[in-house]
Design a protein around this motif. Sequence first.
Motif, PDB file in Angstrom:
ATOM      1  N   ARG A   1       0.833  -1.209   0.000  1.00  0.00           N
ATOM      2  CA  ARG A   1       0.000   0.000   0.000  1.00  0.00           C
ATOM      3  C   ARG A   1       0.862   1.252   0.000  1.00  0.00           C
ATOM      4  N   ARG A   2       2.095   1.132   0.456  1.00  0.00           N
ATOM      5  CA  ARG A   2       3.006   2.281   0.498  1.00  0.00           C
ATOM      6  C   ARG A   2       4.315   1.876  -0.181  1.00  0.00           C
ATOM      7  N   PRO A   3       4.353   1.874  -1.508  1.00  0.00           N
ATOM      8  CA  PRO A   3       5.563   1.436  -2.208  1.00  0.00           C
ATOM      9  C   PRO A   3       6.752   2.336  -1.904  1.00  0.00           C
ATOM     10  N   THR A   4       7.946   1.751  -2.045  1.00  0.00           N
ATOM     11  CA  THR A   4       9.171   2.486  -1.761  1.00  0.00           C
ATOM     12  C   THR A   4       9.325   3.669  -2.708  1.00  0.00           C
ATOM     13  N   LYS A   5       9.612   4.821  -2.159  1.00  0.00           N
ATOM     14  CA  LYS A   5       9.811   6.025  -2.952  1.00  0.00           C
ATOM     15  C   LYS A   5      11.263   6.488  -2.931  1.00  0.00           C
ATOM     16  N   LEU A   6      11.998   6.082  -1.903  1.00  0.00           N
ATOM     17  CA  LEU A   6      13.398   6.487  -1.806  1.00  0.00           C
ATOM     18  C   LEU A   6      14.259   5.555  -2.647  1.00  0.00           C
ATOM     19  N   SER A   7      14.857   6.083  -3.697  1.00  0.00           N
ATOM     20  CA  SER A   7      15.741   5.273  -4.523  1.00  0.00           C
ATOM     21  C   SER A   7      17.141   5.254  -3.909  1.00  0.00           C
ATOM     22  N   ARG A   8      18.001   4.427  -4.481  1.00  0.00           N
ATOM     23  CA  ARG A   8      19.384   4.384  -3.996  1.00  0.00           C
ATOM     24  C   ARG A   8      20.075   5.726  -4.187  1.00  0.00           C
ATOM     25  N   ASP A   9      19.776   6.384  -5.305  1.00  0.00           N
ATOM     26  CA  ASP A   9      20.381   7.699  -5.548  1.00  0.00           C
ATOM     27  C   ASP A   9      19.914   8.710  -4.514  1.00  0.00           C
ATOM     28  N   HIS A  10      18.625   8.651  -4.158  1.00  0.00           N
ATOM     29  CA  HIS A  10      18.107   9.550  -3.115  1.00  0.00           C
ATOM     30  C   HIS A  10      18.837   9.320  -1.798  1.00  0.00           C
ATOM     31  N   VAL A  11      18.968   8.049  -1.432  1.00  0.00           N
ATOM     32  CA  VAL A  11      19.625   7.720  -0.158  1.00  0.00           C
ATOM     33  C   VAL A  11      21.077   8.186  -0.170  1.00  0.00           C
ATOM     34  N   ARG A  12      21.741   8.021  -1.315  1.00  0.00           N
ATOM     35  CA  ARG A  12      23.147   8.450  -1.407  1.00  0.00           C
ATOM     36  C   ARG A  12      23.268   9.958  -1.198  1.00  0.00           C
ATOM     37  N   VAL A  13      22.387  10.738  -1.842  1.00  0.00           N
ATOM     38  CA  VAL A  13      22.419  12.194  -1.689  1.00  0.00           C
ATOM     39  C   VAL A  13      22.108  12.580  -0.243  1.00  0.00           C
ATOM     40  N   LEU A  14      21.093  11.932   0.335  1.00  0.00           N
ATOM     41  CA  LEU A  14      20.727  12.239   1.716  1.00  0.00           C
ATOM     42  C   LEU A  14      21.845  11.851   2.682  1.00  0.00           C
ATOM     43  N   GLN A  15      22.494  10.734   2.404  1.00  0.00           N
ATOM     44  CA  GLN A  15      23.551  10.273   3.304  1.00  0.00           C
ATOM     45  C   GLN A  15      24.691  11.273   3.368  1.00  0.00           C
ATOM     46  N   ILE A  16      25.068  11.835   2.233  1.00  0.00           N
ATOM     47  CA  ILE A  16      26.133  12.840   2.222  1.00  0.00           C
ATOM     48  C   ILE A  16      25.745  14.035   3.082  1.00  0.00           C
ATOM     49  N   ALA A  17      24.498  14.507   2.922  1.00  0.00           N
ATOM     50  CA  ALA A  17      24.047  15.675   3.679  1.00  0.00           C
ATOM     51  C   ALA A  17      23.915  15.356   5.162  1.00  0.00           C
ATOM     52  N   GLN A  18      23.359  14.201   5.487  1.00  0.00           N
ATOM     53  CA  GLN A  18      23.142  13.855   6.897  1.00  0.00           C
ATOM     54  C   GLN A  18      24.454  13.579   7.619  1.00  0.00           C
ATOM     55  N   GLU A  19      25.419  12.995   6.937  1.00  0.00           N
ATOM     56  CA  GLU A  19      26.726  12.775   7.572  1.00  0.00           C
ATOM     57  C   GLU A  19      27.418  14.108   7.841  1.00  0.00           C
ATOM     58  N   ALA A  20      27.297  15.047   6.911  1.00  0.00           N
ATOM     59  CA  ALA A  20      27.872  16.376   7.128  1.00  0.00           C
ATOM     60  C   ALA A  20      27.168  17.065   8.295  1.00  0.00           C
TER      61      ALA A  20
END
Length: 322
Positions: free
Chosen positions: A34-53
């Motif tokens: 009912r709630r398909p995945t919306k976060l792609s690997r590319d999204h997670v990679r971009v977010l990971q860089i920002a969140q680690e910073a």
Amino acid sequence: MTRPDPGAAPAGGPLSQALGSRARRSEPRTYDFRRPTKLSRDHVRVLQIAQEAFARQATTHLTSMLRTGARLELAGIEQFSYDDYVATLPEPIFIATFTIEPLAGKGMLAYPLDMAMATVDHMLGGSGSAEQPHRPMTGMESAIHGHLLERLLDEFATTFAHITTVQPEIDSIEYNPQLAQAAAGSDTVMVASFSMAIGQREGQATLVLPFSSFAQALNNAASPQLSESALRKRKRAAEALAARLNLVPVDVSVRFAPLSVSSEDLLSLAVGDVLLLRHPRDSPLEVTTNDVTFAYAIASNHRRRLAAAIVPTPAAAVKDTA
């Protein structure tokens, strides 16, 4: 008696260990259709860089403001529905919701209440090691802790600048997860989990952002940079398109100034009636396409054919355009 195969790997050897680790990696995971995945690997990679910073900068500010050892370290990024995320939070807990102008929606920063209280203790010169009260902060405690929150939100805005520009402002403080209305229950949110330590205290912090507000910015940030060959192909395609557009036929009209008549006069027109154009004798005609005037002309002839000679734009038309 069965002889062992000399070519087979011994039990517990590298092969069996590899198969065991592969089996563990392929263990089934819960998936809500009912709630398909919306976060792609590319999204997670971009977010990971920002969140680690953000975690690195937050660690620096916590250490300098509290004058004690502090740490914020990214543990993972997941997507939840907002209701499912709220169900994972203990009660009481310190929750700060904040706006993310110019984007729509709200973000949320949550961490254990005793750690929030300990930060106030440290900022007032205490050790922070004493048992902290499990109650809402007083007005003074909220004001003191608010300075720390503002610094953290400033760092959040800075580290997310390569994704999109945000100007976070504290919206509300809550201690009951059910009262922190940062999103609708079914909305998809991106949850970054951090391991947090202040002095001897350790706990988990979460930074929650609405997916719909950041979706376009994440797509733009996640798109790969074009190579030089790809850029050359795009340039050639744009030049070819411009060249073809120059060959597209366009209907052009030369007309007198439009005339306004009443509905009664229009409906009563008959063959032989005369309409006064009221076009000034010294005024040029309008050259139009798709009802847009782009030049002016005067009636002329060319090799026994009626023609229109383009003339400079009248001063009155220049003023109207300005």
